[in-house]
Design an enzyme around this catalytic site. Structure first.
Site, PDB file in Angstrom:
ATOM      1  N   ILE A   8       0.830  -1.209   0.000  1.00  0.00           N
ATOM      2  CA  ILE A   8       0.000   0.000   0.000  1.00  0.00           C
ATOM      3  C   ILE A   8       0.869   1.266   0.000  1.00  0.00           C
ATOM      4  O   ILE A   8       0.588   2.218  -0.740  1.00  0.00           O
ATOM      5  CB  ILE A   8      -0.955  -0.015   1.225  1.00  0.00           C
ATOM      6  CG1 ILE A   8      -1.966  -1.171   1.079  1.00  0.00           C
ATOM      7  CG2 ILE A   8      -1.683   1.322   1.369  1.00  0.00           C
ATOM      8  CD1 ILE A   8      -2.775  -1.472   2.332  1.00  0.00           C
ATOM      9  N   ARG A  33       3.825  12.145  15.221  1.00  0.00           N
ATOM     10  CA  ARG A  33       4.281  13.200  16.136  1.00  0.00           C
ATOM     11  C   ARG A  33       5.361  14.063  15.467  1.00  0.00           C
ATOM     12  O   ARG A  33       5.312  15.297  15.523  1.00  0.00           O
ATOM     13  CB  ARG A  33       4.827  12.575  17.418  1.00  0.00           C
ATOM     14  CG  ARG A  33       5.246  13.611  18.451  1.00  0.00           C
ATOM     15  CD  ARG A  33       5.786  12.971  19.704  1.00  0.00           C
ATOM     16  NE  ARG A  33       7.072  12.343  19.487  1.00  0.00           N
ATOM     17  CZ  ARG A  33       8.035  12.245  20.408  1.00  0.00           C
ATOM     18  NH1 ARG A  33       7.830  12.711  21.620  1.00  0.00           N
ATOM     19  NH2 ARG A  33       9.173  11.651  20.135  1.00  0.00           N
ATOM     20  N   TYR A  91      -2.443  -7.414  16.788  1.00  0.00           N
ATOM     21  CA  TYR A  91      -2.646  -6.650  15.547  1.00  0.00           C
ATOM     22  C   TYR A  91      -3.946  -5.844  15.622  1.00  0.00           C
ATOM     23  O   TYR A  91      -3.955  -4.636  15.341  1.00  0.00           O
ATOM     24  CB  TYR A  91      -2.671  -7.600  14.340  1.00  0.00           C
ATOM     25  CG  TYR A  91      -2.790  -6.876  13.016  1.00  0.00           C
ATOM     26  CD1 TYR A  91      -1.664  -6.348  12.390  1.00  0.00           C
ATOM     27  CD2 TYR A  91      -4.027  -6.693  12.392  1.00  0.00           C
ATOM     28  CE1 TYR A  91      -1.756  -5.659  11.183  1.00  0.00           C
ATOM     29  CE2 TYR A  91      -4.132  -6.017  11.187  1.00  0.00           C
ATOM     30  CZ  TYR A  91      -2.995  -5.503  10.583  1.00  0.00           C
ATOM     31  OH  TYR A  91      -3.095  -4.822   9.392  1.00  0.00           O
ATOM     32  N   LYS A  99      -4.333  -1.651  15.687  1.00  0.00           N
ATOM     33  CA  LYS A  99      -5.036  -0.864  14.665  1.00  0.00           C
ATOM     34  C   LYS A  99      -6.192  -0.059  15.267  1.00  0.00           C
ATOM     35  O   LYS A  99      -6.484   1.055  14.828  1.00  0.00           O
ATOM     36  CB  LYS A  99      -5.523  -1.780  13.538  1.00  0.00           C
ATOM     37  CG  LYS A  99      -4.362  -2.411  12.741  1.00  0.00           C
ATOM     38  CD  LYS A  99      -3.470  -1.361  12.105  1.00  0.00           C
ATOM     39  CE  LYS A  99      -2.405  -1.929  11.190  1.00  0.00           C
ATOM     40  NZ  LYS A  99      -1.611  -0.906  10.518  1.00  0.00           N
ATOM     41  N   THR A 155      -1.291  -7.626  -1.170  1.00  0.00           N
ATOM     42  CA  THR A 155       0.061  -7.080  -0.958  1.00  0.00           C
ATOM     43  C   THR A 155       0.952  -8.208  -0.426  1.00  0.00           C
ATOM     44  O   THR A 155       0.446  -9.272  -0.059  1.00  0.00           O
ATOM     45  CB  THR A 155       0.047  -5.950   0.104  1.00  0.00           C
ATOM     46  OG1 THR A 155      -0.198  -6.538   1.388  1.00  0.00           O
ATOM     47  CG2 THR A 155      -0.990  -4.884  -0.191  1.00  0.00           C
TER      48      THR A 155
HETATM   49  N1  LIG Z   1      -2.737  -5.896   3.068  1.00  0.00           N
HETATM   50  C1  LIG Z   1      -3.824  -5.836   3.812  1.00  0.00           C
HETATM   51  O1  LIG Z   1      -4.753  -6.644   3.650  1.00  0.00           O
HETATM   52  C2  LIG Z   1      -3.967  -4.771   4.865  1.00  0.00           C
HETATM   53  C3  LIG Z   1      -5.229  -4.598   5.439  1.00  0.00           C
HETATM   54  C4  LIG Z   1      -5.383  -3.628   6.410  1.00  0.00           C
HETATM   55  C5  LIG Z   1      -4.329  -2.835   6.802  1.00  0.00           C
HETATM   56  N2  LIG Z   1      -3.109  -3.028   6.221  1.00  0.00           N
HETATM   57  C6  LIG Z   1      -2.027  -2.166   6.679  1.00  0.00           C
HETATM   58  O2  LIG Z   1      -1.487  -1.489   5.574  1.00  0.00           O
HETATM   59  C7  LIG Z   1      -0.134  -1.138   5.851  1.00  0.00           C
HETATM   60  C8  LIG Z   1       0.716  -1.542   4.665  1.00  0.00           C
HETATM   61  O3  LIG Z   1       0.702  -2.968   4.593  1.00  0.00           O
HETATM   62  P1  LIG Z   1       0.805  -3.758   3.210  1.00  0.00           P
HETATM   63  O4  LIG Z   1      -0.362  -4.629   3.127  1.00  0.00           O
HETATM   64  O5  LIG Z   1       1.104  -2.827   2.117  1.00  0.00           O
HETATM   65  O6  LIG Z   1       2.021  -4.735   3.513  1.00  0.00           O
HETATM   66  P2  LIG Z   1       3.551  -4.652   3.098  1.00  0.00           P
HETATM   67  O7  LIG Z   1       4.192  -5.719   3.923  1.00  0.00           O
HETATM   68  O8  LIG Z   1       3.703  -4.652   1.652  1.00  0.00           O
HETATM   69  O9  LIG Z   1       3.981  -3.198   3.622  1.00  0.00           O
HETATM   70  C9  LIG Z   1       4.380  -2.921   4.925  1.00  0.00           C
HETATM   71  C10 LIG Z   1       5.718  -2.228   4.823  1.00  0.00           C
HETATM   72  O10 LIG Z   1       6.097  -1.809   6.133  1.00  0.00           O
HETATM   73  C11 LIG Z   1       7.491  -2.025   6.240  1.00  0.00           C
HETATM   74  N3  LIG Z   1       7.865  -2.153   7.651  1.00  0.00           N
HETATM   75  C12 LIG Z   1       7.628  -3.185   8.486  1.00  0.00           C
HETATM   76  N4  LIG Z   1       8.158  -2.932   9.681  1.00  0.00           N
HETATM   77  C13 LIG Z   1       8.751  -1.716   9.599  1.00  0.00           C
HETATM   78  C14 LIG Z   1       9.468  -0.909  10.509  1.00  0.00           C
HETATM   79  N5  LIG Z   1       9.706  -1.328  11.766  1.00  0.00           N
HETATM   80  N6  LIG Z   1       9.929   0.299  10.096  1.00  0.00           N
HETATM   81  C15 LIG Z   1       9.715   0.720   8.817  1.00  0.00           C
HETATM   82  N7  LIG Z   1       9.048  -0.011   7.900  1.00  0.00           N
HETATM   83  C16 LIG Z   1       8.563  -1.212   8.306  1.00  0.00           C
HETATM   84  C17 LIG Z   1       7.756  -3.317   5.474  1.00  0.00           C
HETATM   85  O11 LIG Z   1       9.117  -3.453   5.114  1.00  0.00           O
HETATM   86  C18 LIG Z   1       6.820  -3.162   4.291  1.00  0.00           C
HETATM   87  O12 LIG Z   1       7.452  -2.579   3.177  1.00  0.00           O
HETATM   88  C19 LIG Z   1       0.230  -1.837   7.157  1.00  0.00           C
HETATM   89  O13 LIG Z   1       0.183  -0.913   8.216  1.00  0.00           O
HETATM   90  C20 LIG Z   1      -0.850  -2.878   7.293  1.00  0.00           C
HETATM   91  O14 LIG Z   1      -1.072  -3.250   8.636  1.00  0.00           O
HETATM   92  C21 LIG Z   1      -2.897  -3.969   5.255  1.00  0.00           C
END
Ligand SMILES: NC(=O)c1ccc[n+]([C@@H]2O[C@H](COP(=O)([O-])OP(=O)(O)OC[C@H]3O[C@@H](n4cnc5c(N)ncnc54)[C@H](O)[C@@H]3O)[C@@H](O)[C@H]2O)c1
Length: 272
Positions: free
Chosen positions: A24, A133, A177, A181, A212
């Protein structure tokens, strides 16, 4: 006579955490570039996937100035140092999108270690707070930019935190988790109240099941999310670009009266 037509809804500086790869955050970075934002700062823990996002944006939009700076959002010092770097390079922060996050192990509470609970919360919730922040500290001291529509107030900044549908409803074996959230949603609302008087808007998006690396990464996770796809009226996974579009709307001055909102982008899942 001169009629000024804004070339883009995003004349300011965008900042995206968790922007590496094909998730995302990366879609948000690409969407800002496609929408005409010419100053974008991206960060992620993963330097390799962050470089992929840089290449993708640079190839499609060579006019975009990109600041690429890897780091860990759970580190107390990182967020402030990253925003300092962005301000040194670009002068300000207008649209900040906090995407960095992890899913955590699929365990019930009794089987979850304190270390795993802390890891998930330190990245998803505390990391989001540290990031926002640092962004707020900069936004309050900068001048506001004019709106795309001169009848509306200028905007000093807009933050979008990426929460989840699992901050509103829950699923089995994800206590840390889901709680992390929900915490992001509560924090978003509180900051929205505090910073309205400063001309800063703070909102969040709550994605449903999105295609993703987080959800497609391994067979166990794919099996765990299948029931959620079946429950949602639209019966499919969302695309990162569909979340990015909601994020960009919330960052833009078109969302000038949207404050403290948790915008669900889930194919109808939580309505059932
Ligand atoms: N994919 C889904 O279904 C979904 C649904 C709801 C919410 N989300 C949320 O969307 C956001 C993006 O997730 P995504 O699905 O694109 O997954 P993703 O794994 O592709 O992206 C998450 C990114 O966060 C980075 N990351 C992890 N820990 C980190 C840290 N300590 N410091 C800096 N970067 C860090 C990872 O390297 C990764 O690139 C997340 O917060 C996730 O919880 C995703």
């Amino acid at each position: 006579m001169s009629t000024s037509i804004a070339k883009t809804l995003f004349p300011g500086v965008a900042v995206v955490t968790g922007a590496g790869g094909t998730g995302i955050g990366a879609a948000v970075a690409r969407a800002f570039a496609a929408a005409g934002c010419e100053r974008i700062a991206i960060t992620d823990l993963n330097e390799v996937t962050l470089e992929q996002t840089k290449q993708a944006v640079a190839a499609a939009h060579p006019n975009v100035r990109l600041l690429v700076h890897p780091g860990n959002v759970a580190d107390d010092q990182f967020a402030d140092s990253f925003i300092d770097k962005v301000v040194q390079y670009f002068g300000r922060v207008d649209y900040a999108v906090n995407c960095a996050g992890v899913l955590g192990q699929p365990l019930r509470s009794a089987e979850t270690s304190v270390a795993e609970f802390d890891r998930v919360n330190n990245i998803n919730y505390r990391g989001c707070w540290l990031s926002s922040r640092a962004q707020l500290k900069q936004m309050v001291r900068q001048d506001a930019l004019p709106s795309h529509d001169s009848s509306r107030s200028p905007q000093r900044g807009a933050i979008v935190n990426v929460a989840s549908q699992l901050g509103i409803v829950s699923r089995p074996s994800a206590p840390a988790y889901c709680a992390s959230k929900s915490a992001v949603i509560g924090m978003t609302r509180s900051d929205a109240i505090d910073y309205s008087k400063d001309g800063i808007r703070v909102n969040c998006v709550c994605p449903g099941v999105i295609e993703t690396p987080m959800t497609m990464g391994n067979t166990e996770i794919r099996e765990a999310i299948t029931p959620a796809i079946e429950i949602a009226p639209m019966k499919r996974m969302g695309k990162p670009e569909e979340v990015a579009d909601a994020v960009l709307f919330l960052c833009s001055t078109k969302a000038s009266f949207v404050q403290g909102h948790a915008m669900v982008v889930d194919g109808g899942y939580i309505t059932v």
